[in-house]
Design an enzyme around this catalytic site. Structure first.
Site, PDB file in Angstrom:
ATOM      1  N   LYS A  87       0.816  -1.221   0.000  1.00 40.80           N
ATOM      2  CA  LYS A  87       0.000   0.000   0.000  1.00 40.80           C
ATOM      3  C   LYS A  87       0.848   1.269   0.000  1.00 40.80           C
ATOM      4  O   LYS A  87       0.370   2.338  -0.368  1.00 40.80           O
ATOM      5  CB  LYS A  87      -0.976  -0.024   1.164  1.00 40.80           C
ATOM      6  CG  LYS A  87      -2.015  -1.136   0.983  1.00 40.80           C
ATOM      7  CD  LYS A  87      -3.087  -1.093   2.030  1.00 40.80           C
ATOM      8  CE  LYS A  87      -4.171  -2.120   1.735  1.00 40.80           C
ATOM      9  NZ  LYS A  87      -3.680  -3.507   1.987  1.00 40.80           N
TER      10      LYS A  87
HETATM   11  C1  PLP Z   1      -4.327  -4.571   1.453  1.00 42.00           C
HETATM   12  C2  PLP Z   1      -3.525  -5.815   1.320  1.00 42.00           C
HETATM   13  C3  PLP Z   1      -3.895  -6.841   0.416  1.00 42.00           C
HETATM   14  C4  PLP Z   1      -5.174  -6.773  -0.415  1.00 42.00           C
HETATM   15  O1  PLP Z   1      -5.184  -5.716  -1.317  1.00 42.00           O
HETATM   16  P1  PLP Z   1      -6.437  -5.465  -2.303  1.00 42.00           P
HETATM   17  O2  PLP Z   1      -6.522  -3.971  -2.441  1.00 42.00           O
HETATM   18  O3  PLP Z   1      -7.607  -6.042  -1.627  1.00 42.00           O
HETATM   19  O4  PLP Z   1      -6.132  -6.097  -3.570  1.00 42.00           O
HETATM   20  C5  PLP Z   1      -3.072  -7.937   0.308  1.00 42.00           C
HETATM   21  N1  PLP Z   1      -1.957  -8.058   1.054  1.00 42.00           N
HETATM   22  C6  PLP Z   1      -1.568  -7.112   1.926  1.00 42.00           C
HETATM   23  C7  PLP Z   1      -0.333  -7.318   2.729  1.00 42.00           C
HETATM   24  C8  PLP Z   1      -2.332  -5.946   2.092  1.00 42.00           C
HETATM   25  O5  PLP Z   1      -1.939  -4.996   2.966  1.00 42.00           O
END
Ligand code: PLP
Length: 452
Positions: free
Chosen positions: A110
């Protein structure tokens, strides 16, 4: 370039306005009015470093930001990554690669979008001469990444609600040990759903929202999806040419945000033959891709908590394209889904997609197997990606978090406790959190008291 809503009842906006608005007023999500054609151009970007590639891509979309300013915003957004490649592509064997997306300040993917979004907000503040108060709710990674995207920025305060005692201790430290004056980590005595419900009520109060110039950080923001397109391009350009034609990106996902970003590139003419949607036990997307039925289920807490979601909010963008870019049927499907909690798509078989489901029992086994076969440690989310790779493909598995964020699960699986120095440092810092009752009035008062 202007941005339209998937529900077709919002006037098109500029990039900066669409980013500032977040969710479109008609309830839809923003998309580019027309897609740029990259079918010839993308190959010319071979050899660019990550920030330069990101700039070349984003300038096609952020057309209302002066080019040199955008270049600076982008460059600044990738200075806090620990690896010079930003998104290193590691080869495990002839047909298996991992794309490490956890080299950013909070050790999860993110950061790619939220570092950039933080700098876009800062630019907006400066260019409009206004302060902004950013408000969000989190069950873990999003809050930490949002806080690290905005910490220390003048004219911006960030308030993140989270359920007290229900996020992992390391995630809590990432939010509460920043020592930044403009960060307010608000631990509420309730669940994530309570936090989310209060947040919704606060944003629904238009007067309050205007008075405090509130902005949201959530995964439906236009800028987040666009920022995430870049690492798919980067990986594609670093694969051997003969591998590109057989590649399948394997994406651990909950709300479809990450996989959608990759797929959007195909709408721009970048040839990516395959995507695998890798879910945990909360498998609404796997069920959709195997049966055509999109049905909400109870969320069950899993070892891959950042994928524990019920409704894949970014799916609406995909829906818009699968329904021939027409907003009326999108509104109908979303309304029927909201009313009944499910929708059946007749003949649903989008080209290029496969999917898997990974139960909690399987996660430790997969972590062991990948460690044994490749001497490589994956976190529980990335492990879901390794459930089952397609034999006739070159797989690029997106590693969405550092294993060091989940030391207990990793230690149970392979007997080794992963450590990361940025997390070790946090353990000696003071925790600064604000305990607030799980009710909307109390939260709104807290935000009003500390807003900039
Ligand atoms: C947020 C997150 C995901 C899922 O991301 P999406 O936006 O639902 O595709 C997967 N792995 C980690 C470590 C995350 O922080």
């Amino acid at each position: 370039m202007r941005y339209i809503s998937t529900r077709g009842q919002t006037e098109p906006l500029s990039f900066s306005d669409a980013v500032a608005t977040g969710l479109a007023p008609d309830g839809g999500l923003f998309l580019p009015e027309t897609m740029p054609d990259l079918s010839a151009k993308w190959r010319e970007w071979e050899g660019l470093n990550y920030p330069d590639l990101c700039f070349e891509f984003m300038r096609l979309f952020a057309t209302d930001i002066p080019s040199e300013t955008l270049r600076e915003i982008v460059a600044k957004s990738y200075t806090k990554f620990a690896h010079e490649e930003i998104a290193p592509l590691k080869k495990l064997d002839e047909s298996t690669y991992v794309l490490e997306l956890f080299q950013g300040p909070t050790l999860a993917f993110k950061d790619f979008a939220l570092q950039l979004l933080g700098n876009l907000y800062e630019y907006q503040c400066v260019s409009r001469g206004q302060t902004i108060n950013v408000l969000g709710a989190t069950s873990g990674d999003t809050g930490a990444a949002a806080i690290h995207g905005l910490l220390g920025k003048p004219g911006i305060a960030i308030f993140i609600l989270y359920p007290d005692g229900r996020v992992s201790p390391l995630q809590e430290r990432q939010m509460t040990c920043t020592e930044a004056e403009n960060v307010f980590a608000i631990a509420i005595d309730g669940s994530f759903d309570d936090a989310q419900a209060s947040l919704k009520e606060i944003f629904a109060d238009q007067d309050y929202r205007k008075e405090h110039r509130l902005s949201a950080v959530n995964s439906i923001n236009l800028a987040r999806g666009l920022a995430q397109c870049v690492y798919y391009l980067y990986a594609l350009l670093r694969l051997p040419k003969e591998a590109r034609a057989r590649v399948e990106f394997v994406v651990p996902t909950g709300n479809f945000g990450n996989v959608l970003a990759g797929w959007m590139l195909t709408k721009m003419g970048v040839p990516i033959p395959g995507f695998k949607v890798a879910t945990n036990q909360n498998d609404i997307l796997h069920r959709l891709f195997t049966t055509g039925e999109y049905r909400v289920d109870e969320v069950r807490a899993s070892l891959a908590p950042s994928m524990d979601i019920q409704v894949a909010s970014n799916f609406e963008r995909f829906l818009y394209y699968t329904l021939d870019e027409s907003a009326d049927p999108v509104r109908e499907v979303m309304a029927s889904f909201k009313a009944t909690g499910s929708h059946r798509f007749e003949g649903f078989a989008p080209a290029g997609f496969s999917s898997t489901h990974c139960s909690d029992d399987e996660i430790p086994e997969i972590i062991q197997r990948v460690y044994r076969d490749y001497d490589y440690v994956v976190d529980p989310h990335t492990a879901c990606g390794f459930k089952e790779l397609s034999p006739d493909r070159v797989s690029v598995v997106l590693a969405t978090a550092s294993p060091a964020k989940f030391p207990d699960t990793i230690k149970d699986a392979i007997g080794v406790e992963p450590k990361h120095k940025s997390l070790e440092v946090l353990k000696s810092r003071p925790v600064k959190k604000h305990l607030v009752a799980a009710n909307t009035a109390a939260i709104a008062k807290f935000v009003a008291d500390y807003a900039v």
